[in-house]
Design an enzyme around this catalytic site. Structure first.
Site, PDB file in Angstrom:
ATOM      1  N   HIS A  84      43.417 130.877  45.893  1.00  0.00           N
ATOM      2  CA  HIS A  84      42.450 129.791  45.651  1.00  0.00           C
ATOM      3  C   HIS A  84      42.807 128.895  44.471  1.00  0.00           C
ATOM      4  CE1 HIS A  84      40.102 131.305  48.844  1.00  0.00           C
ATOM      5  NE2 HIS A  84      39.361 132.175  48.189  1.00  0.00           N
ATOM      6  N   ASP A 124      37.892 139.354  57.136  1.00  0.00           N
ATOM      7  CA  ASP A 124      38.538 138.484  56.150  1.00  0.00           C
ATOM      8  C   ASP A 124      39.834 137.998  56.778  1.00  0.00           C
ATOM      9  OD1 ASP A 124      39.270 137.063  53.947  1.00  0.00           O
ATOM     10  OD2 ASP A 124      39.488 138.785  52.598  1.00  0.00           O
ATOM     11  N   GLU A 146      35.336 128.994  56.206  1.00  0.00           N
ATOM     12  CA  GLU A 146      36.115 128.050  55.409  1.00  0.00           C
ATOM     13  C   GLU A 146      37.179 127.340  56.246  1.00  0.00           C
ATOM     14  OE1 GLU A 146      37.521 130.265  51.812  1.00  0.00           O
ATOM     15  OE2 GLU A 146      36.457 131.887  52.837  1.00  0.00           O
ATOM     16  N   ARG A 150      45.555 132.520  50.197  1.00  0.00           N
ATOM     17  CA  ARG A 150      46.626 133.200  49.468  1.00  0.00           C
ATOM     18  C   ARG A 150      48.004 132.600  49.727  1.00  0.00           C
ATOM     19  NH1 ARG A 150      42.689 136.731  50.772  1.00  0.00           N
ATOM     20  NH2 ARG A 150      41.990 138.140  49.115  1.00  0.00           N
ATOM     21  N   HIS A 161      33.918 127.075  49.603  1.00  0.00           N
ATOM     22  CA  HIS A 161      33.794 128.528  49.708  1.00  0.00           C
ATOM     23  C   HIS A 161      32.329 128.980  49.627  1.00  0.00           C
ATOM     24  CE1 HIS A 161      34.689 132.788  49.155  1.00  0.00           C
ATOM     25  NE2 HIS A 161      35.985 132.547  49.283  1.00  0.00           N
TER      26      HIS A 161
END
Length: 383
Positions: free
Chosen positions: A127, A275, A341, A102, A201
């Protein structure tokens, strides 16, 4: 060694004493709504590891790996045909950029000039925007097989695409060797100063994407002392948070599901699970270093993730809601896969303390990711 011009995906295979010709096979994989043809390259080695890469989004469509008894299963979430990737992409296996993760409010400033990006995750850019690298048709540059098999794909992003400055040429080289290492080498150059953060991803489930088991019983290790905590919109606050004493402490092996519902931790609440970006290091390294180790005790499958990048985003598929029907005909739900990631930190262009995501003309960006597959002889205990 045999080299094919204009091909699709990269796999490198190192042959041991006994010669084995690692294979890279190129085929069709359907078409886009405009009629453009999508291709797939399959990489396979002598040990039952196989990967398929499609030219749409430079997507890792599947990864097959054996368990401790030698039985192979597809351990990557994804779709059997192009329809799924168009209708409900979910970033399954995708190459994401120009900027993975982000950017706050879709704005960043470079040398005093402010740039405005597409807002596709209100109020932020995510993304690479509405049509990032994951939704572009890449071109096969080269496919090579023999003792080493590989495929290189390329995409040229125009100046101003999704709001990013500079024409950027990107390549993704996938390789698979006889050590059961699947590598992705992302490289990029630009005509103007810009920012870049490219990663893969893929969602992995070492039990198999068709197993009907979640990743909550997988055992995870991440060698990170701190994370970059976020606010309710999942933008980093700017500081670093020690993992000690929190559900984010994976310095020793832990079962993913053991602390994923800890409502006392605001980071778990904001992300609806895991996350968050883990700080592996403060700077980009010259060579890949360990970012994570993931193990499924039941099957014995182990995957290590290495990269030269400073951060690792851990995402446990918290927003998968059952609407995506995967390759096996199973509805993917929360916890059916985990993404690991490697990248620079989220919102780095707006966070000077995080370093730099800048790329200038004459420089080359690299993110080298290695997925190393193995098995355990017996289960190991998590905490």
């Amino acid at each position: 060694m045999k080299v094919f011009a204009a091909a699709g995906m990269a796999v490198a295979f190192l042959v041991p004493a006994v010669s084995h010709a690692a294979e890279a096979r190129r085929e069709g994989f359907g078409t886009l709504p405009d009629g453009s043809a999508v291709e797939v390259v399959t990489l396979s080695n002598a040990h039952g590891v196989r990967a398929r890469i499609i030219t749409y989004g430079a997507i890792l469509q599947s990864v097959w790996a054996p368990d401790r008894s030698g039985k192979s299963a597809d351990i990557a979430l994804g779709y059997a045909d192009m329809k799924g990737y168009i209708v409900a992409p979910n970033y399954f296996g995708a190459t994401v950029g120009r900027y993975a993760n982000r950017i706050k409010n879709g704005h960043f400033t470079l040398d005093g000039r402010q740039y405005t990006l597409a807002i596709n995750n209100p109020p932020n850019a995510l993304h690479g925007g509405v049509k990032g690298f994951d939704k572009r048709l890449w071109k096969i540059v080269k496919v090579t097989d023999g003792p080493v098999a590989s495929v290189t794909l390329s995409y040229t992003s125009t100046d101003g695409e999704e709001g990013y400055p500079g024409e950027m040429t990107v390549t993704a080289t996938y390789s698979l060797n006889e050590k059961n290492e699947l590598s992705i080498d992302y490289a990029a150059v630009t005509t103007k100063r810009t920012i870049v953060n490219i990663t893969n991803h893929s969602f992995f489930n070492l039990a198999g994407e068709a197993s009907q088991r979640t990743i909550y019983d997988h055992v995870l290790t991440i060698p990170a002392e701190t994370t970059t905590p976020v606010d309710a919109t999942l933008i980093p606050s700017g500081g670093l948070r020690p993992v000690a004493g929190t559900p984010f402490d994976f310095r020793q092996p832990h079962v993913i599901g053991a602390r994923i519902r800890d409502g006392s931790d605001p980071q778990i609440v904001f992300g609806q699970g895991y996350d968050e970006n883990f700080v592996i290091a403060k700077t980009i390294a010259a060579a890949p270093r360990l970012h994570a180790r993931l193990e499924d005790p039941a099957s014995g499958r182990v995957m290590e993730v290495l990269s030269n990048q400073p951060g690792l985003q851990l995402y446990t598929g918290n927003f998968l809601d059952g609407k995506a029907i995967g390759k096996s005909g199973q509805a993917y739900r929360q916890g059916d896969g985990v993404a690991l990631e490697p990248q620079v930190f989220p919102d780095t262009p707006n966070q000077p303390a995080f370093g730099s995501a800048r790329l200038d003309p004459g420089q080359t960006y690299h993110n080298l990711i290695v997925y190393r597959f193995s098995t355990t002889a017996k289960t190991t205990a998590g905490h």
